[in-house]
Design an enzyme around this catalytic site. Structure first.
Site, PDB file in Angstrom:
ATOM      1  N   THR A  40      -0.443   6.302   2.484  1.00  0.00           N
ATOM      2  CA  THR A  40      -1.794   5.511   3.002  1.00  0.00           C
ATOM      3  C   THR A  40      -1.625   4.580   4.250  1.00  0.00           C
ATOM      4  O   THR A  40      -0.516   4.144   4.271  1.00  0.00           O
ATOM      5  CB  THR A  40      -2.164   4.402   1.945  1.00  0.00           C
ATOM      6  N   ILE A  79       0.846  -1.373   0.016  1.00  0.00           N
ATOM      7  CA  ILE A  79      -0.075   0.086   0.022  1.00  0.00           C
ATOM      8  C   ILE A  79       0.571   1.039  -0.005  1.00  0.00           C
ATOM      9  O   ILE A  79       1.934   1.124   0.632  1.00  0.00           O
ATOM     10  CB  ILE A  79      -0.966   0.076   1.106  1.00  0.00           C
ATOM     11  N   ASP A  80       0.424   2.457  -0.669  1.00  0.00           N
ATOM     12  CA  ASP A  80       1.448   3.462  -0.528  1.00  0.00           C
ATOM     13  C   ASP A  80       1.597   4.092   0.435  1.00  0.00           C
ATOM     14  O   ASP A  80       1.180   4.027   1.504  1.00  0.00           O
ATOM     15  CB  ASP A  80       0.508   4.679  -1.340  1.00  0.00           C
ATOM     16  N   ARG A  81       3.060   4.616   0.452  1.00  0.00           N
ATOM     17  CA  ARG A  81       3.694   5.371   1.786  1.00  0.00           C
ATOM     18  C   ARG A  81       2.601   6.170   2.611  1.00  0.00           C
ATOM     19  O   ARG A  81       2.573   6.074   3.699  1.00  0.00           O
ATOM     20  CB  ARG A  81       4.782   5.875   1.472  1.00  0.00           C
TER      21      ARG A  81
END
Length: 235
Positions: free
Chosen positions: A60, A56-58
């Site tokens: 997020t 998952i994106d940083r």
């Protein structure tokens, strides 16, 4: 950071609540001097190697899954490919979504610049609000939606890019979002994070067959906005 919040743990898998700003594992995209890696923190916390099962994106926050050993990685990741794992995110976006419940079916470029790939994100608008504060010179008030989003494919920054395509920019997204809205939230709400949270996952355990539902509590910065906008009863 010394420890991660454990959401689920058995002999095969571990789920943690990843804070915003923490990377899943080492990457060349880390530009700061001392990035924090969830895999490294969890390894030290558990006392053994762990294997990330997805990313998952940083910026997020939310549910992030690891395997305890390599042998159980493929059967879990296969469920991502077959879409047997249901992933639900919570986000706050600019404006009202076009529909109460809908599907964004819009192809996205691989790694933001290569060939187009099919991409679908289902969403459900949980709430909406209009506040008597001007965030744009075009309007005297400001409108926002609380949305539950479920990516049906796994493209880079998919949810963020899909809502940007709809012009329902995710609040706090400095890459694909609306800079005016981001400044407005920093100024009026002291909110410096992106409002995208990997909320919960639902799937059949690939080893035991048990139905698993794992939910990540909201971070304080997101809960503050939900409280401010009167959405507490919706989550």
């Amino acid at each position: 950071m010394t420890e991660l919040e454990i959401l689920f743990e058995d002999e095969h898998y571990i789920a943690v609540n990843k804070p915003a700003g923490v990377m899943v594992h080492r990457s060349s995209i880390a530009k700061d001097d001392n990035p924090v890696y969830a895999m490294q923190v969890l390894r030290d916390q558990m006392g053994h190697h762990v294997y990330p099962l997805h990313r998952i994106d940083r910026p997020t926050s939310g549910v992030l899954w690891f395997a305890r050993n390599r042998d159980v990685v493929p059967v879990f990741q296969e469920q991502f490919i077959t879409k047997d794992i249901q992933k639900y995110y919570l986000t706050a976006v600019r404006g009202y979504t076009k529909e109460h419940e809908g599907l964004i079916d819009y192809p996205l470029r691989k790694n933001l610049k290569k060939e187009l790939q099919d991409a679908q994100t289902a969403y459900l608008r949980l709430g909406q609000v209009e506040i008597p504060i001007q965030s744009s010179p075009r309007h005297d008030t400001s409108r926002y939606s609380l949305v539950r989003a479920s990516p049906l494919t796994g493209r880079m920054h998919q949810i963020r890019r899909h809502f940007a395509h709809e012009r329902n920019y995710i609040i706090g997204d400095n890459t694909h979002g609306d800079n005016r809205q981001n400044r407005f939230f920093r100024m009026h709400f002291q909110m410096h994070h992106m409002l995208l949270h990997a909320w919960f996952t639902v799937f059949d355990h690939p080893i035991t067959g048990e139905k698993i539902t794992v939910t990540a509590p909201l971070p304080d910065h997101f809960y503050k906005i939900i409280t401010e906008f009167g959405w507490k009863e919706l989550v």
